[in-house]
Design an enzyme around this catalytic site. Structure first.
Site, PDB file in Angstrom:
ATOM      1  N   ASP A 180       9.969  -6.868  -4.597  1.00  0.00           N
ATOM      2  CA  ASP A 180       9.110  -7.538  -3.610  1.00  0.00           C
ATOM      3  C   ASP A 180       9.434  -9.029  -3.596  1.00  0.00           C
ATOM      4  O   ASP A 180       9.717  -9.615  -4.646  1.00  0.00           O
ATOM      5  CB  ASP A 180       7.628  -7.322  -3.936  1.00  0.00           C
ATOM      6  N   ARG A 183     -11.627  24.534  21.336  1.00  0.00           N
ATOM      7  CA  ARG A 183     -10.380  23.775  21.531  1.00  0.00           C
ATOM      8  C   ARG A 183     -10.642  22.292  21.827  1.00  0.00           C
ATOM      9  O   ARG A 183      -9.784  21.604  22.362  1.00  0.00           O
ATOM     10  CB  ARG A 183      -9.552  24.409  22.668  1.00  0.00           C
ATOM     11  N   HIS A 188     -16.955  23.473  21.174  1.00  0.00           N
ATOM     12  CA  HIS A 188     -15.929  24.224  21.919  1.00  0.00           C
ATOM     13  C   HIS A 188     -14.724  24.435  20.992  1.00  0.00           C
ATOM     14  O   HIS A 188     -14.305  23.504  20.304  1.00  0.00           O
ATOM     15  CB  HIS A 188     -15.528  23.390  23.149  1.00  0.00           C
ATOM     16  N   TYR A 207       0.826  -1.211   0.000  1.00  0.00           N
ATOM     17  CA  TYR A 207       0.000   0.000   0.000  1.00  0.00           C
ATOM     18  C   TYR A 207       0.863   1.265   0.000  1.00  0.00           C
ATOM     19  O   TYR A 207       0.432   2.306  -0.479  1.00  0.00           O
ATOM     20  CB  TYR A 207      -0.916   0.008   1.229  1.00  0.00           C
ATOM     21  N   ILE A 208       2.057   1.192   0.573  1.00  0.00           N
ATOM     22  CA  ILE A 208       2.931   2.362   0.638  1.00  0.00           C
ATOM     23  C   ILE A 208       4.011   2.318  -0.446  1.00  0.00           C
ATOM     24  O   ILE A 208       4.219   3.288  -1.183  1.00  0.00           O
ATOM     25  CB  ILE A 208       3.578   2.467   2.048  1.00  0.00           C
ATOM     26  N   THR A 267       7.152   2.054   9.468  1.00  0.00           N
ATOM     27  CA  THR A 267       7.001   2.534  10.845  1.00  0.00           C
ATOM     28  C   THR A 267       7.746   1.599  11.794  1.00  0.00           C
ATOM     29  O   THR A 267       7.576   0.379  11.714  1.00  0.00           O
ATOM     30  CB  THR A 267       5.500   2.532  11.205  1.00  0.00           C
ATOM     31  N   LYS A 307       6.225   9.822  14.133  1.00  0.00           N
ATOM     32  CA  LYS A 307       5.233   8.965  13.468  1.00  0.00           C
ATOM     33  C   LYS A 307       4.374   8.220  14.505  1.00  0.00           C
ATOM     34  O   LYS A 307       3.151   8.134  14.393  1.00  0.00           O
ATOM     35  CB  LYS A 307       5.963   7.969  12.560  1.00  0.00           C
ATOM     36  N   CYS A 310      -1.977   0.737  11.040  1.00  0.00           N
ATOM     37  CA  CYS A 310      -1.274   1.828  11.731  1.00  0.00           C
ATOM     38  C   CYS A 310      -1.808   2.054  13.143  1.00  0.00           C
ATOM     39  O   CYS A 310      -1.130   1.747  14.116  1.00  0.00           O
ATOM     40  CB  CYS A 310      -1.391   3.106  10.906  1.00  0.00           C
TER      41      CYS A 310
END
Ligand code: NAD
Length: 410
Positions: free
Chosen positions: A30, A239, A237, A10-11, A116, A199, A253
């Site tokens: 790959d 914040r 609100h 995917y990346i 990652t 990350k 992830c």
């Protein structure tokens, strides 16, 4: 530049194609022979918006192979899954990809890690392997974590800002010049370990926020208050920005990366608690489904959506996996329907077959497709729907005779 990208998932695949489109000579590598063969035959191995067009534009500068060739730049985009029995990262693909690069590295080359990893991996694991093959060689090493999201990967790879950490300034600047060739977003340079931490902080922030929303949903139910309405009002609100409750967190992830931070820390508490809350949401969903079919003998439930998020075909770590197993353990018959997924651990049915003789639909994924379903067309044994994503038009489904359940509303 001659660039080799290891890992065509995917990346890695979109990154390879964007680099090729920008004019670099790119070899995608790959270990999955079938994937390489597919690409050699001009077939894309997975769905992603805009990728077909990008592939056509990039094809002349791109080839897929199973072996690494000498290159100026090597990019590592291999999987870094979690060893789920121990909740610690499994870095064996990183090790093997680094070994493959080590054997081909030359003076002045640049290695970029995109996968990652836990903080310290570039310096503690990758660097020694590269040095083992190339003692005394002057090469460069950087980490550029990926922020793109499946379903919008190509746009985000081009437009998101990017953090690049270098082993030294030269490594960071070399990596910056590579990404500059296709990235329109800002590029921020830092050291390699900070980039690794950034990350993980990003995804951990989202996981903790989702856990809070899930806890609010459960408290809302205890109080008899619509938690969705309360969250919307709280978000007025200036914040406050609470995310949505849901059936759990999946994907490669958010459901995994927080463990990369907490697994080797002796002080972290909140991160593992958030993981625990989000991982328990499938149990909460199945309990609610059980309540809805309580008076039915031999109930069948239909899972709408096995992908981990809306409008993608990615089922990795999807909450549906745990929901299905728990439901089967309850003695339910389970049938699944997903308009985006073709390949899944459990049998997938057509829409019509998935609801035939079913007693309850459980909407697990927020695919746009489900928002547009006409409930009058669904022929079931009993009309119940548990909408864990709060996406259906309740009035329309009620009119069609459905009893509706939602997380966070009793
Ligand atoms: N998918 C995302 O949305 C996303 C977003 C940000 C970061 N990431 C990170 O990017 C990395 C890659 O993720 P992905 O989703 O692309 O994974 P993926 O599983 O889709 O693809 C990885 C590919 O690497 C191949 N591979 C494994 N070992 C290899 C080796 N030694 N040499 C060459 N290829 C090898 C696999 O066959 C597979 O095709 C992971 O660390 C992930 O956490 C992913």
């Amino acid at each position: 530049m001659k660039i080799s990208v290891l890992g065509l998932g995917y990346i890695g695949l979109p990154t390879s194609l964007l680099l090729a489109e920008a004019g670099h000579e790119v070899t995608g590598v790959d270990i999955d022979k079938e994937k390489v063969e597919q690409l050699k035959n001009d077939e894309l191995p997975f769905e992603e918006p805009e990728m077909e067009e990008l592939f056509q534009n990039a094809k002349d500068n791109f080839k897929a192979e199973t072996e690494v060739e000498p290159s100026d730049v090597f990019i590592i985009a291999v999987p870094t899954p979690l060893d789920s029995s121990l909740n610690i990262p499994d870095l064996k693909a990183i090790k093997s990809a680094t070994e493959m690069i080590g054997a081909q590295l030359s003076e002045g080359d640049l290695v970029i890690l995109e996968s990652t990893v836990p903080p310290g991996t570039s310096e503690n694991l990758i660097l020694p392997i590269l040095k083992k093959y190339n003692d005394g060689l002057d090469f460069n090493l950087a980490h550029s974590p990926e922020r793109a999201i499946p379903g919008n990967t190509i746009k985000e790879m081009k437009n998101n800002s990017r953090v690049i950490g270098g082993l030294n300034e030269k490594s960071a600047e070399m990596a910056e010049s590579i990404y500059d060739s296709f990235v329109d977003g800002a590029i921020h340079l830092t050291d390699i370990k900070t980039a690794e931490l950034v990350k993980l902080m990003e995804n951990t922030f989202r996981d903790v926020n989702i856990a809070l929303a899930n806890e609010f949903a459960q408290i809302g139910e205890e109080l008899g208050i619509n938690a969705w309405e309360a969250i919307d009002l709280a978000n007025e609100h200036p914040r406050v920005d609470i995310l949505n409750p849901g059936p759990g967190v999946g994907g490669h992830c958010i459901s995994i990366d927080p463990w990369f931070l907490s697994s080797n820390s002796t002080t972290s508490k909140m991160i593992s608690l958030a993981r625990e809350i989000n991982d328990s949401m499938p149990n909460f969903v199945v309990n609610k489904a059980r309540e809805m079919v309580d008076d039915i003998t031999d109930p069948t439930i239909t899972i709408f959506g096995v992908a981990y998020k809306g409008d993608v075909d990615d089922t990795r770590e999807a909450p549906a996996l745990k929901i299905i197993k728990l439901a089967e353990n309850e003695g339910f018959q389970v049938k699944c329907f997903d308009p985006h997924v073709n390949d899944f651990k459990y049998e997938l049915y057509s829409l019509e077959k998935s609801v035939e003789n079913s007693d309850c639909i459980v909407i697990v994924t927020d695919h746009e497709y489900f928002e547009d379903i006409d409930p009058d067309q669904l022929s079931m044994r009993n009309k119940n729907v548990l909408d864990t994503r709060n996406i259906i038009d309740e009035k329309q489904w009620e009119k069609a005779g459905f009893d509706i359940g939602t997380l966070g509303i009793r």
